[in-house]
Design a protein around this motif. Structure first.
Motif, PDB file in Angstrom:
ATOM      1  N   TYR A 101      11.063  -8.110  -2.040  1.00 33.84           N
ATOM      2  CA  TYR A 101       9.887  -8.237  -2.913  1.00 33.84           C
ATOM      3  C   TYR A 101       9.473  -9.704  -3.061  1.00 33.84           C
ATOM      4  O   TYR A 101      10.096 -10.300  -3.810  1.00 33.84           O
ATOM      5  CB  TYR A 101       9.911  -7.343  -4.209  1.00 33.84           C
ATOM      6  CG  TYR A 101       8.565  -7.311  -4.828  1.00 33.84           C
ATOM      7  CD1 TYR A 101       7.752  -6.483  -4.439  1.00 33.84           C
ATOM      8  CD2 TYR A 101       8.592  -8.030  -5.915  1.00 33.84           C
ATOM      9  CE1 TYR A 101       6.578  -6.237  -5.235  1.00 33.84           C
ATOM     10  CE2 TYR A 101       7.217  -7.735  -6.706  1.00 33.84           C
ATOM     11  CZ  TYR A 101       6.297  -7.027  -6.427  1.00 33.84           C
ATOM     12  OH  TYR A 101       5.200  -6.732  -7.129  1.00 33.84           O
ATOM     13  N   ALA A 158       6.293  -6.022   0.126  1.00 32.68           N
ATOM     14  CA  ALA A 158       7.736  -5.254   0.110  1.00 32.68           C
ATOM     15  C   ALA A 158       8.017  -5.134   1.629  1.00 32.68           C
ATOM     16  O   ALA A 158       7.318  -4.708   2.414  1.00 32.68           O
ATOM     17  CB  ALA A 158       7.784  -3.874  -0.332  1.00 32.68           C
ATOM     18  N   GLY A 166       4.972  -2.112   2.403  1.00 35.73           N
ATOM     19  CA  GLY A 166       4.235  -1.898   1.210  1.00 35.73           C
ATOM     20  C   GLY A 166       3.768  -3.112   0.634  1.00 35.73           C
ATOM     21  O   GLY A 166       3.976  -4.255   1.150  1.00 35.73           O
ATOM     22  N   ASN A 168       2.064  -4.551  -3.301  1.00 36.56           N
ATOM     23  CA  ASN A 168       1.695  -4.454  -4.971  1.00 36.56           C
ATOM     24  C   ASN A 168       0.616  -5.538  -5.321  1.00 36.56           C
ATOM     25  O   ASN A 168       0.773  -6.810  -4.839  1.00 36.56           O
ATOM     26  CB  ASN A 168       2.733  -4.462  -5.898  1.00 36.56           C
ATOM     27  CG  ASN A 168       2.236  -4.481  -7.280  1.00 36.56           C
ATOM     28  OD1 ASN A 168       1.242  -3.780  -7.647  1.00 36.56           O
ATOM     29  ND2 ASN A 168       2.767  -5.453  -8.042  1.00 36.56           N
ATOM     30  N   CYS A 186       2.959   2.214  -0.145  1.00 35.54           N
ATOM     31  CA  CYS A 186       3.720   1.992   1.300  1.00 35.54           C
ATOM     32  C   CYS A 186       2.669   2.432   2.365  1.00 35.54           C
ATOM     33  O   CYS A 186       1.885   3.420   1.921  1.00 35.54           O
ATOM     34  CB  CYS A 186       5.050   2.608   1.182  1.00 35.54           C
ATOM     35  SG  CYS A 186       6.176   1.831  -0.033  1.00 35.54           S
ATOM     36  N   LEU A 197      10.001   0.353  -4.113  1.00 36.49           N
ATOM     37  CA  LEU A 197       8.709  -0.618  -4.158  1.00 36.49           C
ATOM     38  C   LEU A 197       8.449  -0.592  -5.709  1.00 36.49           C
ATOM     39  O   LEU A 197       8.596  -1.762  -6.633  1.00 36.49           O
ATOM     40  CB  LEU A 197       7.389  -0.200  -3.563  1.00 36.49           C
ATOM     41  CG  LEU A 197       6.213  -1.037  -3.921  1.00 36.49           C
ATOM     42  CD1 LEU A 197       6.358  -2.675  -3.652  1.00 36.49           C
ATOM     43  CD2 LEU A 197       4.875  -0.560  -2.967  1.00 36.49           C
ATOM     44  N   GLU A 200      11.068  -2.677  -7.722  1.00 31.41           N
ATOM     45  CA  GLU A 200      11.074  -3.989  -7.717  1.00 31.41           C
ATOM     46  C   GLU A 200       9.775  -4.469  -8.244  1.00 31.41           C
ATOM     47  O   GLU A 200       9.761  -5.657  -9.065  1.00 31.41           O
ATOM     48  CB  GLU A 200      10.857  -4.448  -6.301  1.00 31.41           C
ATOM     49  CG  GLU A 200      12.030  -4.193  -5.318  1.00 31.41           C
ATOM     50  CD  GLU A 200      13.245  -5.029  -5.794  1.00 31.41           C
ATOM     51  OE1 GLU A 200      13.310  -5.881  -6.489  1.00 31.41           O
ATOM     52  OE2 GLU A 200      14.396  -4.274  -5.348  1.00 31.41           O
TER      53      GLU A 200
END
Length: 246
Positions: A101, A158, A166, A168, A186, A197, A200
């Motif tokens: 991540y 990720a 994925g 964020n 994702c 995910l 993290e």
């Protein structure tokens, strides 16, 4: 001065659906009996500006307001839920499939994020409006990433090995030790890493002394809703989304 009913133009949505758009912002109404009259003045302003499509979200508890906006020609389009976790400092990382991540650093990674957002996400303000073609809702998410980059939101990817599975995007208020998760998820086919995910995401915020995380998610997205519940989030508010073509 805070108005009972205000608006903001949303050119990022105009790029996606091909209509000039605006978001209606409804504050505490000083005289609920005059809602329709007050709203009509706002709509006239918007028509004079060339706006063709408008939308708003209303707290589910405000039953009268929900009735009033429909009486003004709005139609129900979607439901969203605000979730929160105010005890991030107590979070203990779960044992889940391992991913890396890290902060997104280049245009190639941004392009992959845009592809995931536009092709793998099926819920949202426009995705759930049956009057808007699904393809235009996908374009909206693609363009939204560009707007978030310009806003200097924090963008993370990720990875499994060198493959992005994925991402964020969040906005953090370090003075208040709080974070709003704007968009995360994702790629299609990589859903097995969704829990990893979120693992993290929460750990990263904890390590940065963030104790409060919130997000607005679609009530229809049961998989993501359950994911938040599994990570200790609770419901704060439910909102009904109403749209109108003018």
């Amino acid at each position: 001065m805070i108005k009972d009913i205000d608006y903001r133009l949303t050119p990022w949505d105009e790029k996606s659906i091909g209509l000039k758009t605006a978001e209606i912002i409804i504050n505490k109404i000083s005289d609920p009996g005059n809602f329709k009259e007050t709203y009509n003045y706002v709509e006239l302003d918007l028509i004079n500006l060339g706006v063709e499509f408008i939308y708003t979200r209303i707290n589910c508890d405000d039953i009268k307001l929900r009735f009033d906006v429909q009486d003004c020609g709005f139609y129900y389009a979607e439901t969203s839920v605000e979730v929160f976790n105010n005890n991030v400092k107590k979070f203990q990382k779960n044992k889940l499939p391992k991913i890396s991540y890290e902060i997104a650093t280049n245009n190639d990674e941004y392009l992959i994020i845009k592809k995931i957002a536009s092709e793998s996400f099926n819920y949202g303000r426009f995705h759930e409006d049956i009057n808007i073609p699904f393809s235009k809702a996908q374009i909206r998410y693609y363009n939204w990433i560009d707007d978030l980059i310009e806003q200097k939101a924090e963008i993370y990817v990720a990875k499994v090995g060198d493959t992005i599975v994925g991402f964020n995007i969040q906005k953090t208020n370090y003075s208040e030790n709080s974070t709003v998760l704007v968009l995360a998820g994702c790629n299609t086919g990589a859903e097995i890493f969704a829990s990893s995910l979120w693992n993290e995401i929460i750990l990263h915020n904890k390590l940065n002394d963030i104790n409060k995380i919130s997000a607005l998610i679609s009530a229809s997205n049961i998989g993501v809703f359950n994911l938040y519940v599994n990570f200790g989030f609770k419901i704060k508010n439910t909102f009904f989304g109403f749209h109108k073509k003018i």
